[in-house]
Design a protein around this motif. Sequence first.
Motif, mmCIF file in Angstrom:
data_model
loop_
_atom_site.group_PDB
_atom_site.id
_atom_site.type_symbol
_atom_site.label_atom_id
_atom_site.label_comp_id
_atom_site.label_asym_id
_atom_site.label_seq_id
_atom_site.Cartn_x
_atom_site.Cartn_y
_atom_site.Cartn_z
ATOM 1 N N HIS A 138 0.827 -1.210 0.000
ATOM 2 C CA HIS A 138 0.000 0.000 0.000
ATOM 3 C C HIS A 138 0.861 1.260 0.000
ATOM 4 O O HIS A 138 0.537 2.242 -0.678
ATOM 5 C CB HIS A 138 -0.922 -0.015 1.218
ATOM 6 N N ARG A 141 2.303 1.765 -3.421
ATOM 7 C CA ARG A 141 1.267 2.298 -4.308
ATOM 8 C C ARG A 141 1.029 3.774 -4.036
ATOM 9 O O ARG A 141 0.866 4.570 -4.973
ATOM 10 C CB ARG A 141 -0.030 1.506 -4.108
ATOM 11 N N GLN A 211 -1.031 -0.516 -11.285
ATOM 12 C CA GLN A 211 -1.925 -1.623 -11.629
ATOM 13 C C GLN A 211 -1.314 -2.972 -11.246
ATOM 14 O O GLN A 211 -2.012 -3.889 -10.808
ATOM 15 C CB GLN A 211 -2.234 -1.583 -13.120
ATOM 16 N N GLU A 214 -1.795 -3.437 -7.542
ATOM 17 C CA GLU A 214 -3.185 -3.758 -7.253
ATOM 18 C C GLU A 214 -3.502 -5.223 -7.587
ATOM 19 O O GLU A 214 -4.297 -5.870 -6.896
ATOM 20 C CB GLU A 214 -4.110 -2.815 -8.020
ATOM 21 N N LYS A 215 -2.871 -5.754 -8.640
ATOM 22 C CA LYS A 215 -3.058 -7.172 -8.950
ATOM 23 C C LYS A 215 -2.473 -8.047 -7.846
ATOM 24 O O LYS A 215 -3.054 -9.075 -7.480
ATOM 25 C CB LYS A 215 -2.406 -7.498 -10.289
ATOM 26 N N LEU A 217 -2.187 -7.190 -4.717
ATOM 27 C CA LEU A 217 -3.113 -7.091 -3.589
ATOM 28 C C LEU A 217 -4.339 -7.971 -3.818
ATOM 29 O O LEU A 217 -4.899 -8.540 -2.874
ATOM 30 C CB LEU A 217 -3.526 -5.630 -3.380
ATOM 31 N N LEU A 238 -11.195 -3.818 -2.848
ATOM 32 C CA LEU A 238 -9.875 -4.437 -2.764
ATOM 33 C C LEU A 238 -8.951 -3.677 -1.817
ATOM 34 O O LEU A 238 -8.362 -4.256 -0.893
ATOM 35 C CB LEU A 238 -9.258 -4.497 -4.160
ATOM 36 N N LEU A 239 -8.820 -2.376 -2.018
ATOM 37 C CA LEU A 239 -7.886 -1.590 -1.210
ATOM 38 C C LEU A 239 -8.325 -1.531 0.242
ATOM 39 O O LEU A 239 -7.512 -1.633 1.164
ATOM 40 C CB LEU A 239 -7.764 -0.174 -1.789
#
Length: 357
Positions: A138, A141, A211, A214-215, A217, A238-239
């Motif tokens: 996180h 990101r 991206q 995020e994949k 995660l 998701l987040l």
Amino acid sequence: MNRSAGMNAGQIIGTMNGRQVVGLDIAKHVFQLHTVDMGTGEVINVQLKRAKVMEHFARRQPCLIAMEACGGAHHWARELTALGHSVRLLHAKIVRPFVSGNKTDATDARAIWLAVQQPGVKFVGIKTAAQQATLTLHRQRELLMKMRTMQTNALRGLLYEFGATFARGRNALFEEVEQALEELSPQLPQMVRDSLHEQVARIKAAIQDIQTIEKRLGLQLKADPQMRRIAQIPGVGLLTATAAIAIMGDASAFKSGREFCAWLGLVPSQTGTGGKVRASAASPNEVTRTCAPCSFTGPEACCRTPRSLGRGSKGSRAAGHVVIVAQAAKMARTIWAVTAKQQDYQRGFQSLRPQAA
């Protein structure tokens, strides 16, 4: 960013019986240890090299080790717990009042030793390696998003100097920037055009990196049952699901969902003097704003329609913000309840207080 939360000191008094209390000030190379021999009353101050810390505590009888919740504290807490010791992490604001005289490693270790023995003190929950790994993703990101925003704004500003303007939004910029560079080619030297094209490529690379994270995660969400459980809550994506579990740590460290909300900063802060207590606006902490989108992103999406804003919130930004924070607090309480009770989310569920005997 850590904040104190969880069990109070009265709950561990039984475990402290028979165990010596040690205050440990951790650092990059040299650690400072402070304790008092309860048999002789001798005050012990010891400096330990980083490589000798585990060896020193491996030879000691199980004791209660208190540390300030700073960088690396969770790692050392896990390592020392594996040796059979009890570890308590304290927030810096709890330790600070006990620092007397000049601030040195020795006084810090002594302040930690004093603070952990105070009644009513609350401790920071120890995070697992998996939870810290999730927070690492996180934070990476978040850093990439900041870099993307800075690069995008800088590109807009640079091209604006030559008369090029773009519509709002990142997508609009990418759709028009190539054409704008072609139109500005007579005014711009080749080296400048090449540099601007490289900046556009950097922005697109940052988007691809975001991206990719995020994949990753998403894979972690599928593998973790607790994250999948809270992902069933409306407004939790998701987040939110990945960040909430990683930030919360051990749900049992909080007595209730309201205490979890207070730890996130989703309740009004109080200041009092002369017998009067004033409640100021809620001030969500940095972790809540950045690593826990559940506190604002989800509720903001729910509050875009007038129906969900509720009575008295139309036409008022202040009232709308109050509703958003209130919904964020409700969502946080739901997340804690589902996690602490290890049960799936049930729409329309009403909890009942236990009846007094």
